[in-house]
Scaffold this motif. Structure first.
Motif, PDB file in Angstrom:
ATOM      1  N   TYR A  35      -4.324  18.528 -24.792  1.00 41.97           N
ATOM      2  CA  TYR A  35      -4.877  19.099 -26.067  1.00 41.97           C
ATOM      3  C   TYR A  35      -6.358  19.341 -25.838  1.00 41.97           C
ATOM      4  O   TYR A  35      -7.081  18.881 -24.979  1.00 41.97           O
ATOM      5  N   GLN A  36      -6.810  20.203 -26.803  1.00 39.20           N
ATOM      6  CA  GLN A  36      -8.182  20.602 -26.527  1.00 39.20           C
ATOM      7  C   GLN A  36      -9.274  19.939 -27.464  1.00 39.20           C
ATOM      8  O   GLN A  36     -10.333  20.493 -27.601  1.00 39.20           O
ATOM      9  N   GLU A  37      -8.695  18.879 -28.004  1.00 40.48           N
ATOM     10  CA  GLU A  37      -9.368  18.018 -28.922  1.00 40.48           C
ATOM     11  C   GLU A  37      -8.972  16.474 -28.362  1.00 40.48           C
ATOM     12  O   GLU A  37      -7.794  16.289 -28.244  1.00 40.48           O
ATOM     13  N   PRO A  38      -9.761  15.470 -28.592  1.00 37.10           N
ATOM     14  CA  PRO A  38      -9.329  14.130 -28.601  1.00 37.10           C
ATOM     15  C   PRO A  38      -8.259  13.944 -29.555  1.00 37.10           C
ATOM     16  O   PRO A  38      -8.107  14.348 -30.643  1.00 37.10           O
ATOM     17  N   ARG A  39      -7.259  13.104 -28.920  1.00 37.46           N
ATOM     18  CA  ARG A  39      -6.039  13.058 -29.893  1.00 37.46           C
ATOM     19  C   ARG A  39      -5.026  11.985 -29.592  1.00 37.46           C
ATOM     20  O   ARG A  39      -4.627  11.673 -28.277  1.00 37.46           O
ATOM     21  N   GLU A  40      -4.436  11.280 -30.508  1.00 39.78           N
ATOM     22  CA  GLU A  40      -3.673  10.096 -30.386  1.00 39.78           C
ATOM     23  C   GLU A  40      -2.411  10.566 -30.651  1.00 39.78           C
ATOM     24  O   GLU A  40      -2.203  11.389 -31.489  1.00 39.78           O
ATOM     25  N   ASP A  59      -8.925  10.645 -24.910  1.00 42.58           N
ATOM     26  CA  ASP A  59      -9.900  11.202 -24.689  1.00 42.58           C
ATOM     27  C   ASP A  59     -10.312  11.309 -23.261  1.00 42.58           C
ATOM     28  O   ASP A  59     -10.694  10.261 -22.465  1.00 42.58           O
ATOM     29  N   ILE A  60     -10.108  12.392 -22.490  1.00 44.96           N
ATOM     30  CA  ILE A  60     -10.274  12.310 -21.006  1.00 44.96           C
ATOM     31  C   ILE A  60     -11.753  12.116 -20.813  1.00 44.96           C
ATOM     32  O   ILE A  60     -12.163  11.787 -19.728  1.00 44.96           O
ATOM     33  N   HIS A  72     -12.350  23.184 -18.539  1.00 42.73           N
ATOM     34  CA  HIS A  72     -11.301  23.966 -19.028  1.00 42.73           C
ATOM     35  C   HIS A  72     -10.906  23.679 -20.298  1.00 42.73           C
ATOM     36  O   HIS A  72      -9.851  24.025 -21.084  1.00 42.73           O
ATOM     37  N   GLY A  73     -11.829  22.799 -20.957  1.00 43.83           N
ATOM     38  CA  GLY A  73     -11.660  22.203 -22.365  1.00 43.83           C
ATOM     39  C   GLY A  73     -10.753  21.627 -22.617  1.00 43.83           C
ATOM     40  O   GLY A  73      -9.978  21.604 -23.817  1.00 43.83           O
ATOM     41  N   LEU A  74     -10.061  21.063 -21.747  1.00 44.33           N
ATOM     42  CA  LEU A  74      -9.066  19.804 -21.945  1.00 44.33           C
ATOM     43  C   LEU A  74      -9.592  18.481 -22.328  1.00 44.33           C
ATOM     44  O   LEU A  74     -10.165  17.996 -21.446  1.00 44.33           O
ATOM     45  N   ARG A  75      -9.212  17.799 -23.410  1.00 43.88           N
ATOM     46  CA  ARG A  75      -9.841  16.518 -23.831  1.00 43.88           C
ATOM     47  C   ARG A  75      -8.678  15.352 -23.926  1.00 43.88           C
ATOM     48  O   ARG A  75      -9.083  14.407 -23.997  1.00 43.88           O
ATOM     49  N   ALA A  76      -7.476  15.746 -24.182  1.00 44.10           N
ATOM     50  CA  ALA A  76      -6.397  14.738 -24.290  1.00 44.10           C
ATOM     51  C   ALA A  76      -5.291  14.993 -23.424  1.00 44.10           C
ATOM     52  O   ALA A  76      -4.979  16.211 -23.129  1.00 44.10           O
ATOM     53  N   CYS A  77      -4.482  14.043 -22.729  1.00 41.09           N
ATOM     54  CA  CYS A  77      -3.608  14.333 -22.040  1.00 41.09           C
ATOM     55  C   CYS A  77      -2.417  13.279 -21.916  1.00 41.09           C
ATOM     56  O   CYS A  77      -2.948  12.100 -21.583  1.00 41.09           O
ATOM     57  N   TRP A  78      -1.428  13.553 -22.443  1.00 43.73           N
ATOM     58  CA  TRP A  78      -0.479  12.256 -22.651  1.00 43.73           C
ATOM     59  C   TRP A  78       0.709  12.991 -21.485  1.00 43.73           C
ATOM     60  O   TRP A  78       1.270  13.712 -21.507  1.00 43.73           O
ATOM     61  N   THR A 102       1.365  10.507 -32.047  1.00 41.11           N
ATOM     62  CA  THR A 102       2.222   9.889 -33.274  1.00 41.11           C
ATOM     63  C   THR A 102       3.368   9.532 -32.817  1.00 41.11           C
ATOM     64  O   THR A 102       4.111   9.976 -31.898  1.00 41.11           O
ATOM     65  N   GLU A 103       4.170   8.883 -33.731  1.00 37.84           N
ATOM     66  CA  GLU A 103       5.546   8.239 -33.510  1.00 37.84           C
ATOM     67  C   GLU A 103       6.724   9.588 -33.064  1.00 37.84           C
ATOM     68  O   GLU A 103       7.360   9.508 -32.144  1.00 37.84           O
ATOM     69  N   ARG A 104       6.519  10.583 -33.822  1.00 34.59           N
ATOM     70  CA  ARG A 104       7.053  11.706 -33.661  1.00 34.59           C
ATOM     71  C   ARG A 104       6.707  12.526 -32.590  1.00 34.59           C
ATOM     72  O   ARG A 104       7.745  13.110 -31.865  1.00 34.59           O
ATOM     73  N   ASP A 105       5.464  12.591 -32.025  1.00 37.87           N
ATOM     74  CA  ASP A 105       5.187  13.220 -30.866  1.00 37.87           C
ATOM     75  C   ASP A 105       5.803  12.498 -29.732  1.00 37.87           C
ATOM     76  O   ASP A 105       6.623  13.150 -28.740  1.00 37.87           O
ATOM     77  N   LEU A 106       6.007  11.495 -29.689  1.00 34.61           N
ATOM     78  CA  LEU A 106       6.456  10.572 -28.687  1.00 34.61           C
ATOM     79  C   LEU A 106       8.209  10.913 -28.706  1.00 34.61           C
ATOM     80  O   LEU A 106       8.725  10.739 -27.591  1.00 34.61           O
ATOM     81  N   GLU A 107       8.796  11.050 -29.855  1.00 31.70           N
ATOM     82  CA  GLU A 107      10.196  11.501 -29.812  1.00 31.70           C
ATOM     83  C   GLU A 107      10.393  12.597 -29.257  1.00 31.70           C
ATOM     84  O   GLU A 107      11.481  13.004 -28.514  1.00 31.70           O
ATOM     85  N   VAL A 108       9.480  13.740 -29.391  1.00 37.36           N
ATOM     86  CA  VAL A 108       9.558  15.001 -28.889  1.00 37.36           C
ATOM     87  C   VAL A 108       9.292  14.894 -27.387  1.00 37.36           C
ATOM     88  O   VAL A 108      10.273  15.549 -26.527  1.00 37.36           O
ATOM     89  N   ILE A 109       8.308  14.209 -26.884  1.00 36.91           N
ATOM     90  CA  ILE A 109       7.885  14.030 -25.651  1.00 36.91           C
ATOM     91  C   ILE A 109       9.262  13.429 -24.898  1.00 36.91           C
ATOM     92  O   ILE A 109       9.582  13.719 -23.783  1.00 36.91           O
TER      93      ILE A 109
END
Length: 389
Positions: A147-152, A105-106, A122-128, A154-161
């Motif tokens: 992302y344009q909403e607060p967001r944590e 949550d920025i 500019h509507g940016l709420r989360a940044c990993w 996931t494990e799969r997100d980390l795999e993609v990144i």
């Protein structure tokens, strides 16, 4: 990303990685490659994900835009050139620490204090953000998901990144290796050009010295001794142009060499029988050259002397040269040629002149030419530190 929670995420991830590697293999300008990588990653998310790749500058102190095709131009301009430091958003912090920085949550995260307003605008709420590493561990840049909403994540997100940062590193390293090879080739060609230039100058100067010596020689022995002495002086002048090395712990002032000594060594081959009449030094005794700048100063003087001997005051019996120094806001060296050949050297813009200008520029100095009916004044302004007074 729409495929992150899909049962077929593994195969989707493999396909995505294959597509990215295929794009990297095609090559092309780095910005185009990075843009296409981001578009490949963003496509499955249907606009939910906005990605960015920032690249470290050569000194590693800042991050500049690599590609961010879906982020607003105003936002990209605001973060282009941000420092690599803790507290500079997700990316500046990730590049500094070498660790992933996942801001969910920025609006409330302290890392975003300086960039919160522009992000929220500019509507940016989360940044990993994940650092992109070279094979040797060097930080090449960062890959960020917005992302344009607060967001944590996931494990799969980390795999993609993780997959994206690995494959992106391949593209960046490939580009930097190619750039390094191009620079090395340019340097090689420059050195070859300079070598050819110097070899031709040596033959031209040797011929000129033989001709000048023959005019004043009283016999074979006198002629031989004079020519050999001048050739030895010419070799000494060329030796001064070679790079010098000093200990990292040695004080710069201790390693400094008197400017008058360098001038005398460089100009010795051109003195003639009565150096006090041919070449005059004014105000040069109290100026010294730090070891780091000896090569540059010697190179400038050598090229000026070469041009003067080929085209100017040192190419005729009537010509004379005055080199004077003074220091007020900077150290100023004035090279004054008088009574040379009727044909001026003002039209001479060959490699030697280019080399002089480039070397003066490398010393953060400035060179100007003032042409006169009876000769030329070449004025070189150098900052304090380049020369010691």
């Amino acid at each position: 990303m729409t495929y992150i929670n899909s049962p077929s995420v593994s195969s989707e991830l493999i396909i995505a990685e294959r597509d990215i590697l295929a794009r990297v293999a095609l090559g092309g300008p780095l910005k185009d490659v990075l843009r296409d990588i981001i578009l490949l990653i963003e496509k499955p998310a249907n606009g939910e994900l906005l990605a960015s790749i920032l690249l470290t500058t050569e000194d590693g102190k800042n991050l500049v835009e690599g590609a961010a095709p879906s982020l607003p131009a105003e936002y990209n301009a605001a973060v282009d050139g941000i420092p690599v430091a803790i507290g500079i958003g997700s990316c500046g912090t990730a590049a500094f620490t070498g660790e992933q920085v996942m801001v969910s949550d920025i609006a409330v995260d302290p890392l975003w204090t300086n960039y919160r307003d522009i992000a929220l605008k500019h509507g940016l709420r989360a940044c990993w953000s994940m650092p992109i590493r070279a094979a040797d561990g060097t930080i090449l840049g960062t890959f960020a998901n917005y992302y344009q909403e607060p967001r944590e994540p996931t494990e799969r997100d980390l795999e993609v990144i993780g997959m994206v940062t690995r494959t992106t590193a391949i593209a960046i390293e490939r580009y930097r290796n190619e750039l390094a090879r191009e620079r090395a080739e340019e340097q090689r060609l420059l050195l070859i050009h300079e070598l050819n230039h110097r070899v031709k100058n040596v033959f031209a100067l040797a011929d000129a010295m033989v001709a000048m010596t023959a005019k004043s020689a009283t016999g074979v022995d006198h002629f031989s001794a004079a020519v050999r002495g001048r050739l030895r002086a010419l070799a000494l002048a060329h030796d001064l142009v070679r790079p010098k090395t000093t200990s990292a712990t040695q004080d710069v002032s201790d390693a400094a060499v008197p400017l008058r000594q360098i001038m005398a060594d460089i100009l010795a081959p051109y003195d003639g029988e009565a150096s006090s009449e041919k070449i005059t030094f004014v105000g040069t005794d109290d100026i010294r050259v730090p070891s780091a700048h000896i090569t540059g100063i010697a190179l400038i003087l050598h090229e000026l002397a070469t041009n003067a001997a080929k085209y100017g005051a040192l190419s005729s019996d009537q010509g004379h040269l005055v080199i004077s120094c003074r220091h007020v806001d900077s150290v100023q060296i004035t090279w004054s040629e008088r009574d040379g050949p009727a044909k001026s050297v003002s039209d001479h813009t060959g490699f030697g002149s280019t080399l002089i200008k480039r070397t003066v520029g490398n010393l953060n100095g400035r060179i100007t030419y003032e042409w006169r009916i009876d000769g030329v004044d070449i004025i070189i302004d150098l900052p304090f530190g380049t020369l010691l007074v």
